[in-house]
Design a protein around this motif. Structure first.
Motif, PDB file in Angstrom:
ATOM      1  N   ARG A 394     -22.242 -42.860 -24.701  1.00  0.00           N
ATOM      2  CA  ARG A 394     -21.023 -42.053 -24.804  1.00  0.00           C
ATOM      3  C   ARG A 394     -19.921 -42.612 -23.918  1.00  0.00           C
ATOM      4  O   ARG A 394     -18.747 -42.617 -24.311  1.00  0.00           O
ATOM      5  N   LEU A 395     -20.256 -43.066 -22.748  1.00  0.00           N
ATOM      6  CA  LEU A 395     -19.244 -43.652 -21.869  1.00  0.00           C
ATOM      7  C   LEU A 395     -18.678 -44.938 -22.464  1.00  0.00           C
ATOM      8  O   LEU A 395     -17.475 -45.194 -22.391  1.00  0.00           O
ATOM      9  N   ARG A 396     -19.551 -45.740 -23.057  1.00  0.00           N
ATOM     10  CA  ARG A 396     -19.094 -46.994 -23.656  1.00  0.00           C
ATOM     11  C   ARG A 396     -18.290 -46.776 -24.922  1.00  0.00           C
ATOM     12  O   ARG A 396     -17.427 -47.592 -25.280  1.00  0.00           O
ATOM     13  N   ALA A 397     -18.540 -45.665 -25.602  1.00  0.00           N
ATOM     14  CA  ALA A 397     -17.823 -45.386 -26.843  1.00  0.00           C
ATOM     15  C   ALA A 397     -16.476 -44.716 -26.597  1.00  0.00           C
ATOM     16  O   ALA A 397     -15.629 -44.682 -27.498  1.00  0.00           O
ATOM     17  N   GLU A 403     -12.055 -48.126 -20.342  1.00  0.00           N
ATOM     18  CA  GLU A 403     -11.044 -48.901 -19.631  1.00  0.00           C
ATOM     19  C   GLU A 403     -10.971 -48.548 -18.151  1.00  0.00           C
ATOM     20  O   GLU A 403     -10.523 -49.358 -17.336  1.00  0.00           O
ATOM     21  N   MET A 404     -11.408 -47.350 -17.786  1.00  0.00           N
ATOM     22  CA  MET A 404     -11.274 -46.871 -16.404  1.00  0.00           C
ATOM     23  C   MET A 404     -12.508 -47.108 -15.548  1.00  0.00           C
ATOM     24  O   MET A 404     -12.416 -47.160 -14.328  1.00  0.00           O
ATOM     25  N   LEU A 405     -13.683 -47.202 -16.188  1.00  0.00           N
ATOM     26  CA  LEU A 405     -14.933 -47.220 -15.441  1.00  0.00           C
ATOM     27  C   LEU A 405     -15.762 -48.458 -15.781  1.00  0.00           C
ATOM     28  O   LEU A 405     -15.725 -48.962 -16.899  1.00  0.00           O
ATOM     29  N   GLU A 406     -16.521 -48.896 -14.809  1.00  0.00           N
ATOM     30  CA  GLU A 406     -17.557 -49.890 -15.064  1.00  0.00           C
ATOM     31  C   GLU A 406     -18.825 -49.446 -14.357  1.00  0.00           C
ATOM     32  O   GLU A 406     -18.784 -48.696 -13.375  1.00  0.00           O
ATOM     33  N   ALA A 420     -14.735 -46.781 -10.524  1.00  0.00           N
ATOM     34  CA  ALA A 420     -13.406 -46.682 -11.129  1.00  0.00           C
ATOM     35  C   ALA A 420     -12.610 -47.952 -10.839  1.00  0.00           C
ATOM     36  O   ALA A 420     -12.773 -48.584  -9.789  1.00  0.00           O
ATOM     37  N   ARG A 421     -11.738 -48.308 -11.756  1.00  0.00           N
ATOM     38  CA  ARG A 421     -10.918 -49.504 -11.568  1.00  0.00           C
ATOM     39  C   ARG A 421      -9.921 -49.280 -10.426  1.00  0.00           C
ATOM     40  O   ARG A 421      -9.651 -48.143 -10.017  1.00  0.00           O
ATOM     41  N   GLU A 422      -9.393 -50.373  -9.918  1.00  0.00           N
ATOM     42  CA  GLU A 422      -8.448 -50.335  -8.814  1.00  0.00           C
ATOM     43  C   GLU A 422      -7.265 -49.439  -9.170  1.00  0.00           C
ATOM     44  O   GLU A 422      -6.723 -49.498 -10.279  1.00  0.00           O
ATOM     45  N   GLY A 423      -6.868 -48.616  -8.212  1.00  0.00           N
ATOM     46  CA  GLY A 423      -5.713 -47.749  -8.413  1.00  0.00           C
ATOM     47  C   GLY A 423      -6.057 -46.345  -8.865  1.00  0.00           C
ATOM     48  O   GLY A 423      -5.207 -45.455  -8.835  1.00  0.00           O
ATOM     49  N   VAL A 424      -7.299 -46.116  -9.295  1.00  0.00           N
ATOM     50  CA  VAL A 424      -7.700 -44.773  -9.716  1.00  0.00           C
ATOM     51  C   VAL A 424      -8.062 -43.942  -8.486  1.00  0.00           C
ATOM     52  O   VAL A 424      -8.867 -44.371  -7.652  1.00  0.00           O
ATOM     53  N   ASP A 425      -7.458 -42.782  -8.362  1.00  0.00           N
ATOM     54  CA  ASP A 425      -7.750 -41.867  -7.263  1.00  0.00           C
ATOM     55  C   ASP A 425      -8.917 -40.976  -7.697  1.00  0.00           C
ATOM     56  O   ASP A 425      -8.726 -39.997  -8.440  1.00  0.00           O
ATOM     57  N   ALA A 452     -17.469 -46.873  -1.745  1.00  0.00           N
ATOM     58  CA  ALA A 452     -17.694 -45.436  -1.860  1.00  0.00           C
ATOM     59  C   ALA A 452     -16.486 -44.741  -2.477  1.00  0.00           C
ATOM     60  O   ALA A 452     -16.615 -43.926  -3.398  1.00  0.00           O
ATOM     61  N   ARG A 453     -15.296 -45.053  -1.993  1.00  0.00           N
ATOM     62  CA  ARG A 453     -14.084 -44.353  -2.435  1.00  0.00           C
ATOM     63  C   ARG A 453     -13.807 -44.552  -3.918  1.00  0.00           C
ATOM     64  O   ARG A 453     -13.256 -43.672  -4.577  1.00  0.00           O
ATOM     65  N   GLN A 454     -14.202 -45.688  -4.458  1.00  0.00           N
ATOM     66  CA  GLN A 454     -13.877 -45.995  -5.849  1.00  0.00           C
ATOM     67  C   GLN A 454     -15.003 -45.646  -6.813  1.00  0.00           C
ATOM     68  O   GLN A 454     -14.951 -46.034  -7.982  1.00  0.00           O
ATOM     69  N   GLY A 455     -16.015 -44.918  -6.356  1.00  0.00           N
ATOM     70  CA  GLY A 455     -17.116 -44.604  -7.244  1.00  0.00           C
ATOM     71  C   GLY A 455     -17.536 -43.158  -7.171  1.00  0.00           C
ATOM     72  O   GLY A 455     -17.045 -42.378  -6.347  1.00  0.00           O
ATOM     73  N   PHE A 456     -18.449 -42.786  -8.049  1.00  0.00           N
ATOM     74  CA  PHE A 456     -19.089 -41.465  -7.972  1.00  0.00           C
ATOM     75  C   PHE A 456     -20.373 -41.488  -8.788  1.00  0.00           C
ATOM     76  O   PHE A 456     -20.523 -42.272  -9.732  1.00  0.00           O
ATOM     77  N   ARG A 457     -21.314 -40.630  -8.383  1.00  0.00           N
ATOM     78  CA  ARG A 457     -22.596 -40.519  -9.084  1.00  0.00           C
ATOM     79  C   ARG A 457     -22.467 -39.561 -10.255  1.00  0.00           C
ATOM     80  O   ARG A 457     -21.821 -38.519 -10.157  1.00  0.00           O
ATOM     81  N   ALA A 458     -23.092 -39.933 -11.344  1.00  0.00           N
ATOM     82  CA  ALA A 458     -23.127 -39.085 -12.527  1.00  0.00           C
ATOM     83  C   ALA A 458     -24.582 -38.833 -12.880  1.00  0.00           C
ATOM     84  O   ALA A 458     -25.222 -39.650 -13.555  1.00  0.00           O
ATOM     85  N   GLY A 459     -25.107 -37.745 -12.395  1.00  0.00           N
ATOM     86  CA  GLY A 459     -26.487 -37.394 -12.693  1.00  0.00           C
ATOM     87  C   GLY A 459     -26.622 -36.939 -14.139  1.00  0.00           C
ATOM     88  O   GLY A 459     -25.889 -36.069 -14.604  1.00  0.00           O
TER      89      GLY A 459
END
Length: 479
Positions: A394-397, A403-406, A420-425, A452-459
């Motif tokens: 779903r994320l890839r689709a 475009e925002m996440l890897e 998140a890509r650079e510049g995303v708060d 840490a600041r540019q990421g988050f966990r998705a359980g």
């Protein structure tokens, strides 16, 4: 104090309208949500059983079950196996579709404090899958057996039967060479972390921790007076070169690590780095605190064995939990260590908590001994692997999120680490998502580094596919 249910805790006063274009189950959703809003149904109140409610309303039980399931999924109600359905103690702030609008004079809570329809948690299992009925039967048997002996005070190390069964399980399944005398049963892994810190660290001594990392462990070490020294991580886990620079500055008493799936990034500590870490522990005399919080959840191949399996507990303290196999609310953890350190941990445990819960521990021992937990683990692995793959697809689709996440697809565990890509708060994104009914914790909660600041966990484990679909939609809308 939680109020228990009364004989007839609640009844529907208004009749449903079969001729209305609004489906019957939706009418019932609206009525129950309205009564919760106006305080007629309060947090903790019990609802009648589905059969009783269907008879009272003159509708089919299927309509009632559908309505209650909808209210549970939206957070208005909670369902407790073998007990019933209750008004949630943490009510959602969103409005149920087609229900009455909220009164304007009701005080709005801060966004960060609002419960949500959906939560991308940090990687909790789905309690709906837990073998709770088997556990309840085993608990009853254990309670009856132990009651004949008076249910007096027991060993501060925990139930002897569970320690024996668990020691055998860890030796066979994880390659340890432990004895029951080297185990302490704890109320979850957090207590085990605290006991490890208490047994190892004097106030002012240094504990090196992964950063970004598991901050509840940091809190446990700070509680015993440790000075924390962050060590960065990368795609292979804890950076050995960064740790060596810390060691060059002074003595380190312990190194805390999550090698199976680094928390929060999910990467595995490479075999070369595991050997290097063990070598450094022998050279510098520090203890490795190995937190193996989700070893049972691997998908593509067998996981690397714990470092404790090769060290024979000379310089490794091994910590784990059975809560990930059962449910987060069932607190059963353990600490495995050499005799000298274990003795100090037992002394600390006896001071803060004289013993665990003998009946629960004996019941868990039965589930381990007869293979029930192992069967559940195999089933859960299949389910969680499917949910991981569903979220990934779903994320890839999703064009915008793509475009925002890897992210990398982990070989196991219960969560993805989204970057998140650079510049995303990410913190602002989290606040917008909460407004739309989706909670996730920004990566800044795990450390101050850019990683840490540019990421988050998705359980993903606690959400069914339809819930994951909704979560991705809300994530995209709030981006």
């Amino acid at each position: 104090m939680t109020r228990g249910p009364v004989a007839r805790p609640w009844r529907v006063d208004l009749p449903l309208e079969p001729a209305s274009p609004t489906p019957l189950y939706r009418q019932l959703v609206q009525i129950i949500a309205r009564d919760i809003r106006r305080g007629r149904l309060r947090p903790g109140d019990a609802l009648p059983g589905t059969r009783s409610l269907a008879e009272e309303l003159g509708i089919t039980r299927k309509v009632v079950v559908t309505a209650l399931d909808e209210l549970v999924s939206q957070g208005w109600l909670v369902s407790q196996p073998a007990r019933g359905t209750f008004v949630s103690p943490a009510l959602p702030s969103h409005a149920v579709a087609d229900a009455e609008p909220r009164r304007a004079d009701i005080r709005q809570e801060p966004v960060g404090a609002r419960p949500s329809v959906l939560t991308l948690n940090d990687g909790s299992p789905d309690a709906r899958l837990a073998p709770l009925e088997a556990l309840a039967r085993a608990y009853r048997r254990a309670l009856l057996r132990l009651s004949r002996k008076g249910l007096g005070y027991g060993d501060a190390r925990g139930d002897g039967v569970l320690r024996e069964v668990l020691s055998s399980f860890l030796n066979q399944a994880r390659g340890l060479s432990s004895r029951p005398e080297q185990l302490v049963i704890t109320r979850g892994s957090q207590m085990a972390l605290l006991l490890a810190g208490k047994a190892l660290v004097r106030p002012g001594e240094v504990v090196a921790v992964e950063s970004p990392g598991y901050t509840p462990a940091w809190d446990a070490f700070r509680f015993v007076g440790a000075e924390l020294c962050p060590v960065s991580v990368d795609h292979e886990g804890l950076r050995i070169d960064a740790l060596e620079r810390v060691l060059a500055r002074g003595r380190v008493r312990a190194v805390y690590t999550t090698p199976h799936h680094q928390y929060p990034t999910t990467v595995s500590l490479s075999a070369a780095r595991r050997l290097a870490l063990l070598s450094l522990a022998a050279k510098h005399g520090f203890t490795i605190i190995e937190d193996d919080y989700d070893y049972e959840y691997y998908y593509a191949s067998r996981p690397l064995l714990p470092m404790a399996s090769t060290d024979e507990l000379r310089s490794v303290v091994y910590i784990g939990s059975l809560s990930k196999l059962l449910a987060p609310g069932i607190r059963v953890g353990y600490l495995v260590a050499n005799e000298q350190l274990l003795e100090k941990a037992v002394e600390a445990r006896a001071t803060v908590d004289r013993q665990g819960e003998p009946a629960l521990e004996r019941a868990v021992a039965e589930l381990l001994e007869d293979g029930e937990l192992q069967r559940h683990a195999r089933k859960a692995r299949r389910v969680y692997e499917g949910r991981r793959d569903h979220l990934v697809s779903r994320l890839r689709a999703h064009r915008h999120l793509r475009e925002m996440l890897e992210f990398d697809v982990p070989s196991g565990g219960l969560a993805l680490w989204l970057r998140a890509r650079e510049g995303v708060d990410v913190e602002a994104w989290s606040r917008r998502a909460a407004e739309k009914g989706l909670l996730f914790m920004p990566g800044s909660a795990h450390g101050t580094e850019r990683l840490a600041r540019q990421g988050f966990r998705a359980g993903y484990a606690a959400l069914e596919p339809r819930e994951l679909d909704a979560a991705v939609t809300l994530l995209g809308k709030s981006a």
